[in-house]
Design a protein around this motif. Sequence first.
Motif, PDB file in Angstrom:
ATOM      1  N   ARG A 200     -10.022   3.429 -37.456  1.00 54.28           N
ATOM      2  CA  ARG A 200      -9.308   1.991 -36.973  1.00 54.28           C
ATOM      3  C   ARG A 200      -7.715   2.264 -37.444  1.00 54.28           C
ATOM      4  NH1 ARG A 200     -12.670  -1.755 -38.446  1.00 54.28           N
ATOM      5  NH2 ARG A 200     -13.137  -2.834 -36.488  1.00 54.28           N
ATOM      6  N   GLY A 201      -7.075   1.653 -36.526  1.00 50.67           N
ATOM      7  CA  GLY A 201      -5.649   1.575 -36.889  1.00 50.67           C
ATOM      8  C   GLY A 201      -4.614   2.614 -37.039  1.00 50.67           C
ATOM      9  N   GLY A 202      -3.706   2.899 -37.977  1.00 47.56           N
ATOM     10  CA  GLY A 202      -3.024   3.900 -38.094  1.00 47.56           C
ATOM     11  C   GLY A 202      -1.504   3.782 -38.624  1.00 47.56           C
ATOM     12  N   PHE A 206      -1.705  -0.763 -43.452  1.00 47.23           N
ATOM     13  CA  PHE A 206      -2.871  -1.607 -43.142  1.00 47.23           C
ATOM     14  C   PHE A 206      -2.331  -2.864 -42.960  1.00 47.23           C
ATOM     15  CE2 PHE A 206      -2.871  -1.759 -47.999  1.00 47.23           C
ATOM     16  CZ  PHE A 206      -3.235  -3.026 -48.089  1.00 47.23           C
ATOM     17  N   THR A 207      -3.374  -3.619 -42.192  1.00 47.45           N
ATOM     18  CA  THR A 207      -3.154  -5.133 -42.092  1.00 47.45           C
ATOM     19  C   THR A 207      -4.466  -6.077 -42.651  1.00 47.45           C
ATOM     20  OG1 THR A 207      -4.389  -5.346 -40.168  1.00 47.45           O
ATOM     21  CG2 THR A 207      -1.752  -4.750 -40.071  1.00 47.45           C
ATOM     22  N   ARG A 208      -4.173  -7.154 -43.177  1.00 46.87           N
ATOM     23  CA  ARG A 208      -5.236  -7.976 -43.738  1.00 46.87           C
ATOM     24  C   ARG A 208      -6.447  -7.849 -42.741  1.00 46.87           C
ATOM     25  NH1 ARG A 208      -8.454  -7.978 -47.331  1.00 46.87           N
ATOM     26  NH2 ARG A 208      -6.383  -7.572 -48.392  1.00 46.87           N
ATOM     27  N   GLU A 209      -6.247  -8.101 -41.364  1.00 49.05           N
ATOM     28  CA  GLU A 209      -7.313  -8.306 -40.368  1.00 49.05           C
ATOM     29  C   GLU A 209      -7.932  -6.850 -40.239  1.00 49.05           C
ATOM     30  OE1 GLU A 209      -7.591  -9.228 -35.456  1.00 49.05           O
ATOM     31  OE2 GLU A 209      -5.769  -8.586 -36.469  1.00 49.05           O
ATOM     32  N   GLU A 210      -7.303  -5.957 -40.232  1.00 52.57           N
ATOM     33  CA  GLU A 210      -7.997  -4.746 -40.192  1.00 52.57           C
ATOM     34  C   GLU A 210      -8.995  -4.258 -41.243  1.00 52.57           C
ATOM     35  OE1 GLU A 210      -4.869  -1.723 -37.641  1.00 52.57           O
ATOM     36  OE2 GLU A 210      -4.361  -2.347 -39.690  1.00 52.57           O
ATOM     37  N   VAL A 211      -8.560  -4.622 -42.609  1.00 55.34           N
ATOM     38  CA  VAL A 211      -9.535  -4.292 -43.699  1.00 55.34           C
ATOM     39  C   VAL A 211     -10.507  -5.525 -43.545  1.00 55.34           C
ATOM     40  CG1 VAL A 211      -9.515  -4.593 -46.040  1.00 55.34           C
ATOM     41  CG2 VAL A 211      -7.410  -3.528 -45.121  1.00 55.34           C
ATOM     42  N   GLU A 212     -10.394  -6.505 -43.216  1.00 53.80           N
ATOM     43  CA  GLU A 212     -11.620  -7.529 -43.113  1.00 53.80           C
ATOM     44  C   GLU A 212     -12.423  -7.144 -41.975  1.00 53.80           C
ATOM     45  OE1 GLU A 212     -12.301  -9.733 -45.118  1.00 53.80           O
ATOM     46  OE2 GLU A 212     -10.390  -9.650 -46.462  1.00 53.80           O
ATOM     47  N   LEU A 213     -12.127  -6.532 -40.906  1.00 51.86           N
ATOM     48  CA  LEU A 213     -12.976  -6.121 -39.948  1.00 51.86           C
ATOM     49  C   LEU A 213     -13.978  -4.914 -40.449  1.00 51.86           C
ATOM     50  CD1 LEU A 213     -10.584  -6.487 -36.796  1.00 51.86           C
ATOM     51  CD2 LEU A 213     -12.723  -7.429 -37.166  1.00 51.86           C
ATOM     52  N   TYR A 214     -13.011  -3.802 -41.096  1.00 54.77           N
ATOM     53  CA  TYR A 214     -13.727  -2.755 -41.569  1.00 54.77           C
ATOM     54  C   TYR A 214     -14.891  -3.230 -42.574  1.00 54.77           C
ATOM     55  CZ  TYR A 214     -12.537   2.072 -40.601  1.00 54.77           C
ATOM     56  OH  TYR A 214     -12.185   3.223 -40.142  1.00 54.77           O
ATOM     57  N   LYS A 215     -14.338  -4.285 -43.432  1.00 53.80           N
ATOM     58  CA  LYS A 215     -15.366  -4.662 -44.448  1.00 53.80           C
ATOM     59  C   LYS A 215     -16.435  -5.210 -43.928  1.00 53.80           C
ATOM     60  CE  LYS A 215     -13.372  -7.124 -47.984  1.00 53.80           C
ATOM     61  NZ  LYS A 215     -12.507  -8.025 -48.653  1.00 53.80           N
ATOM     62  N   GLN A 216     -16.390  -5.965 -42.963  1.00 52.53           N
ATOM     63  CA  GLN A 216     -17.734  -6.379 -41.970  1.00 52.53           C
ATOM     64  C   GLN A 216     -18.439  -5.513 -41.331  1.00 52.53           C
ATOM     65  OE1 GLN A 216     -18.633 -10.051 -41.862  1.00 52.53           O
ATOM     66  NE2 GLN A 216     -20.168  -8.643 -41.667  1.00 52.53           N
ATOM     67  N   ASP A 217     -17.966  -4.327 -40.890  1.00 49.25           N
ATOM     68  CA  ASP A 217     -18.676  -3.139 -40.438  1.00 49.25           C
ATOM     69  C   ASP A 217     -19.570  -2.771 -41.493  1.00 49.25           C
ATOM     70  OD1 ASP A 217     -17.767  -3.355 -37.685  1.00 49.25           O
ATOM     71  OD2 ASP A 217     -15.803  -2.009 -38.237  1.00 49.25           O
ATOM     72  N   ILE A 218     -18.804  -2.308 -42.572  1.00 50.64           N
ATOM     73  CA  ILE A 218     -19.513  -1.689 -43.783  1.00 50.64           C
ATOM     74  C   ILE A 218     -20.644  -2.526 -44.282  1.00 50.64           C
ATOM     75  CG2 ILE A 218     -19.583  -0.678 -45.990  1.00 50.64           C
ATOM     76  CD1 ILE A 218     -17.828   0.572 -43.957  1.00 50.64           C
ATOM     77  N   ARG A 219     -20.509  -3.863 -44.305  1.00 49.17           N
ATOM     78  CA  ARG A 219     -21.475  -4.812 -44.641  1.00 49.17           C
ATOM     79  C   ARG A 219     -22.523  -4.981 -43.770  1.00 49.17           C
ATOM     80  NH1 ARG A 219     -20.318  -8.138 -49.227  1.00 49.17           N
ATOM     81  NH2 ARG A 219     -18.251  -8.171 -49.692  1.00 49.17           N
ATOM     82  N   ASN A 220     -22.151  -5.015 -42.487  1.00 50.52           N
ATOM     83  CA  ASN A 220     -23.307  -4.895 -41.376  1.00 50.52           C
ATOM     84  C   ASN A 220     -24.222  -3.699 -41.624  1.00 50.52           C
ATOM     85  OD1 ASN A 220     -22.500  -7.149 -40.095  1.00 50.52           O
ATOM     86  ND2 ASN A 220     -21.386  -6.240 -38.310  1.00 50.52           N
TER      87      ASN A 220
END
Length: 318
Positions: A200-202, A206-220
Amino acid sequence: MSLHIGNYQVEPGEKKNGMLEVGEHDPKLPMTLICGKEEGPTVLISAGIHGAEYIGIQTAMELSREIKPEDVKGNLIFLLVANPSAFKDFVRFTVPEDGRNLNRMFPGKEDGSLSERIAYTMVNKLYPKADYFLDIHAGDTSERVMPFLYFPGGASEDVVEASKNMAKATDMAVRARSGSLIGACGCAGAHGIPSLLLERGGGGVFTREEVELYKQDIRNILIRLKVLEGEEVHTVSQSEVNKATYIEAETEGFWYPALNAGDQFSSGALLGEIRDVWGDLKKAYYGEYDGIILYQTVGMGIKEGDPLVAYGMMEEGE
């Protein structure tokens, strides 16, 4: 059941931070170990194999702090920064001490260069503990990637299917089969561990949105594996790339991509051009089929052999 890694032992209901030893004089690798109160699978989560891919590193650090042992069934092993010298020096792709790409060095060598020793340490100290493996990447300093993930295509069919099941738990639009066995994810798959490499990203930010989306993926994923309780959150349907093409520069020069990561295009579309310092065209690259840009270099200065574009042909996901 307790969790034992290196010099650390964590009992049920405990969380410990520590440093994983590589070699006697090598940088130590920061990790967080979480041992749940109830039994369940052990999930290894690594970040920072490429040290300037900060989205993955920040995601792993935050999750390792936020997840409580009493909420875990099984164990979590967070390898927070697998390539610490590159992280500190803002170095793209490689381990500074030997100039080699850590994600091309698996399964590694005990007496090899530093990148080989780090890979060997992961394979021999962490993989034997893991039932599942998540390797969190991001676009490097010179890259932009769309949110997508790789699953190991060179593993046994049961490992491939278990990996795809984890992939479908994420909110990433594209999953792609990787045949590589020399990266952390592919090597883990060859060792019988269902695995994913997430992107993700590059740009080395990093942005707060990208980190939160990643965290949701890992939690899923952890919810699907029953390591955490809860309901998966999904807003995106997923497709699979059944063919992928990787373009490397055939000459040095100035790179001008024509599209953006995540853009879809038709066969024959211009993907980008290499020009010289006077603006004259040296090489143009075109799509060989209808596809989608998975990632691409956005840095202007390139040399022969540098990666330029990766794109794939999609089929509808389940």
